[in-house]
Design a protein around this motif. Structure first.
Motif, short mmCIF file in Angstrom:
data_model
loop_
_atom_site.label_atom_id
_atom_site.label_comp_id
_atom_site.label_asym_id
_atom_site.label_seq_id
_atom_site.Cartn_x
_atom_site.Cartn_y
_atom_site.Cartn_z
N ASN A 166 2.56 1.51 -3.49
CA ASN A 166 1.57 1.71 -4.24
C ASN A 166 1.78 1.90 -5.83
O ASN A 166 1.77 2.85 -6.63
CB ASN A 166 0.82 3.27 -3.97
CG ASN A 166 -0.48 3.53 -4.44
OD1 ASN A 166 -1.11 2.53 -5.00
ND2 ASN A 166 -0.74 4.97 -4.88
N LYS B 113 0.83 -1.34 -0.02
CA LYS B 113 -0.05 0.11 -0.15
C LYS B 113 0.79 1.40 0.02
O LYS B 113 0.50 2.32 -0.51
CB LYS B 113 -0.99 -0.13 1.26
CG LYS B 113 -2.02 -1.06 1.06
CD LYS B 113 -2.77 -1.22 2.26
CE LYS B 113 -3.66 0.05 2.72
NZ LYS B 113 -4.46 -0.13 3.87
N TYR C 261 -5.84 -5.60 -4.62
CA TYR C 261 -5.71 -4.01 -5.05
C TYR C 261 -5.71 -3.84 -6.45
O TYR C 261 -5.22 -2.64 -6.95
CB TYR C 261 -4.48 -3.69 -4.26
CG TYR C 261 -4.60 -3.54 -2.90
CD1 TYR C 261 -5.29 -2.48 -2.24
CD2 TYR C 261 -4.26 -4.51 -1.96
CE1 TYR C 261 -5.28 -2.38 -0.77
CE2 TYR C 261 -4.26 -4.49 -0.62
CZ TYR C 261 -4.99 -3.41 -0.27
OH TYR C 261 -5.46 -3.36 1.27
#
Length: 300
Positions: free
Chosen positions: A235, A232, A263
């Protein structure tokens, strides 16, 4: 009228997708003109089976080779580089002492002019590791320490930072992995070797800017690397994994495949697609291949 409008929208959407695909194709099919374009960076994830080897070619023709696969891959990597007219390696990196990363480096050192050579300060007792040291010594090539805080320029356009090892990690070779972030204008690539959860946490705590457009998954997509927290923070727009098709380790592991799918991060993989090349002009990144699958081939 409603049916006609629906049909029109569907046909127009197909037309737009076809145009986008054609634009992407046109951007990459004439690779010779791309290589001659002075603004293009290319990053090659070379298919070396169950191992790692990544080549970076900068707009001003500087080269960095990160890892060299296992002992059987040196000649294959040499031939790959020669086809690109690469005769000199400005920066050579052995991310850590495991054979599937440094096995081919002695062959590379013997067959290319090397300007700088980086490895972490982690020794190993294997013949593979000793062969690399001997090759470097015979060439008069000093080994610079790969560690957190080291910054160097690869030519005039690309800035590189070594983000790991942050500290000393004992006997675990993987945790000593040199992690390198390469930045070209507004785009960046993160090469993680076999770095694991502990390294990811240490890099986060160090305050390093981990955000990167392309993430080379740690440890061939092992479930001991690429935590959800790390993913995350990085990213990435896409992830890349280097491994052998249906390898005995089950890489990439199901947990990582599920995480990427969660994701919606496209995965490019050498086990399905062979060697992969990404092109970057500093503002956008593209490739001539569509993403691979989230298919799991192992037993883990």
């Amino acid at each position: 009228m409603k049916k006609f409008l629906t049909l029109f929208i569907v046909l127009f959407s197909i037309f737009l997708v076809a145009c986008l695909d054609k634009n992407v194709e046109n951007k990459i099919t004439n690779k010779n003109s791309i290589q001659k374009n002075s603004s293009i960076l290319t990053v090659h994830f070379i298919d070396v089976g169950q191992g790692d080897s990544t080549l970076i070619l900068t707009p001003d023709n500087k080269t960095m080779l990160i890892d060299g696969g296992d002992n059987s891959q040196g000649e294959k990597i040499k031939n790959y580089l020669k086809k690109l007219n690469v005769n000199k390696i400005d920066v050579l990196v052995g991310t850590h002492p495991d054979a599937d990363h440094i096995g081919g480096l002695d062959y590379i050192i013997d067959n290319f002019e090397i300007s700088e050579f980086y490895m972490p300060r982690k020794s190993h007792t294997t013949k593979t590791f000793k062969d690399v040291l001997i090759a470097a010594k015979n060439k008069g090539l000093a080994i610079k320490e790969a560690k957190y805080g080291v910054v160097f320029n690869l030519g005039d356009y690309v800035k590189c930072e070594i983000l790991n090892p942050v500290k000393k990690y004992g006997s675990d070779n993987n945790q000593w992995s040199a992690v390198i972030k390469a930045k070209y204008n507004n785009k960046s690539f993160l090469f993680t070797g076999d770095a694991e959860f502990k390294n990811e946490e240490d890099m986060i705590k160090s305050g390093s800017n981990l955000k990167s457009n392309i993430l080379k998954l740690g440890h061939h997509g092992s479930s001991s690397s690429t935590s959800e927290k790390f993913l995350k923070i990085v990213n990435p727009d896409v992830a890349v994994v280097s491994c052998k098709y249906k390898n005995k380790y089950g890489h990439p592991h199901k947990e990582i495949l599920n995480l990427l799918k969660k994701y919606n991060i496209p995965l490019y993989r050498t086990d399905e697609q062979g060697s992969l090349v990404f092109y970057c002009d500093g503002n956008e990144i593209w490739t001539d291949k569509k993403p691979g699958t989230y298919n799991y081939y192992g037993n883990k």
